[in-house]
Design a protein around this motif. Sequence first.
Motif, PDB file in Angstrom:
ATOM      1  N   UNK A   6       0.831  -1.204   0.000  1.00 22.32           N
ATOM      2  CA  UNK A   6       0.000   0.000   0.000  1.00 22.32           C
ATOM      3  C   UNK A   6       0.871   1.263   0.000  1.00 22.32           C
ATOM      4  N   UNK A   7       1.934   1.278   0.823  1.00 19.64           N
ATOM      5  CA  UNK A   7       2.833   2.434   0.857  1.00 19.64           C
ATOM      6  C   UNK A   7       3.583   2.595  -0.465  1.00 19.64           C
ATOM      7  N   UNK A   8       4.034   1.484  -1.030  1.00 12.75           N
ATOM      8  CA  UNK A   8       4.743   1.552  -2.317  1.00 12.75           C
ATOM      9  C   UNK A   8       3.807   2.044  -3.419  1.00 12.75           C
ATOM     10  N   UNK A   9       2.567   1.573  -3.400  1.00 14.71           N
ATOM     11  CA  UNK A   9       1.584   2.026  -4.391  1.00 14.71           C
ATOM     12  C   UNK A   9       1.316   3.529  -4.251  1.00 14.71           C
ATOM     13  N   UNK A  10       1.217   4.013  -3.003  1.00 22.37           N
ATOM     14  CA  UNK A  10       0.999   5.439  -2.775  1.00 22.37           C
ATOM     15  C   UNK A  10       2.185   6.253  -3.296  1.00 22.37           C
ATOM     16  N   UNK A  11       3.406   5.787  -3.005  1.00 28.20           N
ATOM     17  CA  UNK A  11       4.609   6.470  -3.483  1.00 28.20           C
ATOM     18  C   UNK A  11       4.615   6.520  -5.012  1.00 28.20           C
ATOM     19  N   UNK A  37       6.532  12.508  -0.608  1.00 29.46           N
ATOM     20  CA  UNK A  37       7.448  11.573  -1.284  1.00 29.46           C
ATOM     21  C   UNK A  37       8.725  11.370  -0.467  1.00 29.46           C
ATOM     22  N   UNK A  38       9.245  12.442   0.097  1.00 29.11           N
ATOM     23  CA  UNK A  38      10.458  12.339   0.916  1.00 29.11           C
ATOM     24  C   UNK A  38      10.192  11.472   2.137  1.00 29.11           C
ATOM     25  N   UNK A  39       9.063  11.714   2.803  1.00 26.86           N
ATOM     26  CA  UNK A  39       8.702  10.922   3.992  1.00 26.86           C
ATOM     27  C   UNK A  39       8.529   9.442   3.629  1.00 26.86           C
ATOM     28  N   UNK A  40       7.736   9.175   2.589  1.00 33.50           N
ATOM     29  CA  UNK A  40       7.507   7.787   2.186  1.00 33.50           C
ATOM     30  C   UNK A  40       8.807   7.107   1.769  1.00 33.50           C
ATOM     31  N   UNK A  41       9.643   7.819   1.021  1.00 32.86           N
ATOM     32  CA  UNK A  41      10.908   7.252   0.579  1.00 32.86           C
ATOM     33  C   UNK A  41      11.808   6.872   1.738  1.00 32.86           C
ATOM     34  N   UNK A  42      11.886   7.745   2.743  1.00 39.31           N
ATOM     35  CA  UNK A  42      12.735   7.435   3.896  1.00 39.31           C
ATOM     36  C   UNK A  42      12.157   6.281   4.712  1.00 39.31           C
ATOM     37  N   UNK A  47       3.022   2.759  10.391  1.00 39.66           N
ATOM     38  CA  UNK A  47       2.783   3.306   9.056  1.00 39.66           C
ATOM     39  C   UNK A  47       1.492   2.797   8.429  1.00 39.66           C
ATOM     40  N   UNK A  48       0.858   1.806   9.050  1.00 43.54           N
ATOM     41  CA  UNK A  48      -0.318   1.218   8.420  1.00 43.54           C
ATOM     42  C   UNK A  48      -1.545   1.130   9.321  1.00 43.54           C
ATOM     43  N   UNK A  49      -1.502   1.777  10.498  1.00 46.19           N
ATOM     44  CA  UNK A  49      -2.671   1.682  11.370  1.00 46.19           C
ATOM     45  C   UNK A  49      -3.874   2.332  10.689  1.00 46.19           C
ATOM     46  N   UNK A  50      -5.038   1.748  10.938  1.00 53.18           N
ATOM     47  CA  UNK A  50      -6.288   2.223  10.342  1.00 53.18           C
ATOM     48  C   UNK A  50      -7.408   1.760  11.265  1.00 53.18           C
TER      49      UNK A  50
END
Length: 159
Positions: free
Chosen positions: A12-17, A61-66, A107-110
């Motif tokens: 999910x994070x990679x898809x968002x990035x 993008x910077x946050x997700x990348x790190x 990073x994935x709580x919902x």
Amino acid sequence: MTNLITAAGLKKLQDEYDHLFRVERPKVVQGVADAAAEGDRSENAEYIYGKKRLREIDRKLKHLGSRLKVLKVAAAPANPDKVSFGCWVTYEDEEGNERTWQLVGPDEFDVPEGKISIDSPVGQALLNKRIDDEVTIVRPSGPLTVTILDITSKRPDGK
């Protein structure tokens, strides 16, 4: 902050990035370029908003990348005997209300999906507990005592 994530959470994070980098950012860059071509930028709302949106995208993008660089995929044990990362845990409170949560990375709580961070007060209170254990969860409104009813690696409702 825990650097663990489920495989689904990582995807999910990679898809968002990827979406931000390949779709959103180019669209906003083109919009800013078009707005800049119209002339006076100081009073051009499209230009000003576009630049602001571009900064927001770049920051995300910077946050997700790190985060993607340091995250480690961890799976729930197949037959967990105690609450651990990735497990689904069902508990009953003092009033007989049942709740089911999956312990995931920050990073994935919902919450509406039933996923809470392993770093949260509830996650920390449940961690390493077993079925029939009584657990006290410290909340701003006061402590809540719950009893663990079930621990599983699969979502109990089958969603």
